[in-house]
Design a protein around this motif. Structure first.
Motif, mmCIF file in Angstrom:
data_model
loop_
_atom_site.group_PDB
_atom_site.id
_atom_site.type_symbol
_atom_site.label_atom_id
_atom_site.label_comp_id
_atom_site.label_asym_id
_atom_site.label_seq_id
_atom_site.Cartn_x
_atom_site.Cartn_y
_atom_site.Cartn_z
ATOM 1 N N ALA A 31 -5.423 119.121 48.500
ATOM 2 C CA ALA A 31 -4.234 118.925 47.675
ATOM 3 C C ALA A 31 -3.812 117.470 47.780
ATOM 4 N N GLU A 32 -3.094 117.040 46.778
ATOM 5 C CA GLU A 32 -2.573 115.678 46.780
ATOM 6 C C GLU A 32 -1.388 115.595 47.734
ATOM 7 N N LEU A 33 -1.408 114.607 48.599
ATOM 8 C CA LEU A 33 -0.300 114.350 49.498
ATOM 9 C C LEU A 33 0.930 114.005 48.665
ATOM 10 N N ALA A 34 2.068 114.589 48.982
ATOM 11 C CA ALA A 34 3.280 114.395 48.183
ATOM 12 C C ALA A 34 3.637 112.918 48.003
ATOM 13 N N ASP A 39 2.787 105.738 47.948
ATOM 14 C CA ASP A 39 2.017 104.969 48.938
ATOM 15 C C ASP A 39 0.966 104.098 48.251
ATOM 16 N N PHE A 40 0.327 104.665 47.242
ATOM 17 C CA PHE A 40 -0.728 103.947 46.530
ATOM 18 C C PHE A 40 -0.141 102.783 45.733
ATOM 19 N N ALA A 65 -2.717 111.008 39.737
ATOM 20 C CA ALA A 65 -1.735 110.089 40.324
ATOM 21 C C ALA A 65 -2.326 108.698 40.484
ATOM 22 N N MET A 66 -3.608 108.614 40.852
ATOM 23 C CA MET A 66 -4.263 107.316 41.009
ATOM 24 C C MET A 66 -4.317 106.574 39.675
#
Length: 145
Positions: A31-34, A39-40, A65-66
């Motif tokens: 899963a994607e970290l919240a 952070d990215f 998200a990326m």
């Protein structure tokens, strides 16, 4: 025993070629970290002046998200915006590599994004080799223009 996201190559071969019954049991998920997107974005800000940046993607999780953090997604369509041609020198200094075909296929199918590199084998060495080949080709094309 498999992960939540996996390819069916081995089970399919066992079924089709050996005639075996295969039960796949999911024992873990990804899963994607919240906080990933924030952070990215922060890391991108810290590296914005680097001459070249590589984002290496090891899993389909977090791809949306990326791409959004990189400013590549069209929010209306959920697909990527057109990329500049690689033969042109641009201000774009961020490239994307994938660890393998599953992640590459996810980027292409879901978002219309063709990563610059897809490792030939799912190993760190193969990722590096792909990046080195890509950069050599880019530099060569830039030298011709």
């Amino acid at each position: 025993l498999v992960g939540e996201k996996h390819r069916d190559v081995i089970p399919r071969l066992l079924r089709e070629q050996a005639g075996w019954h295969v039960d796949e049991v999911v024992v873990y998920g990804t899963a994607e970290l919240a906080s990933f997107r924030e952070d990215f974005v922060q890391r991108l800000g810290e590296t914005v002046n680097f001459p070249v940046r590589w984002v290496v993607v090891f899993s389909p999780s977090g791809c949306e998200a990326m791409l959004a953090a990189l400013g590549l997604l069209d929010e209306k369509t959920g697909r990527v915006k057109p990329k500049p041609k690689l033969v042109e020198k641009t201000t774009t200094n961020t490239f994307i590599a994938t660890i393998g075909k599953t992640t590459k296929t996810h980027l292409v199918t879901k978002f219309g994004y063709e990563p610059e590199v897809c490792a030939e084998q799912p190993t760190p060495k193969a990722v590096l080799e792909g990046i080195v080949r890509f950069m050599a080709a880019v530099r060569q094309s830039w030298n011709r223009t």
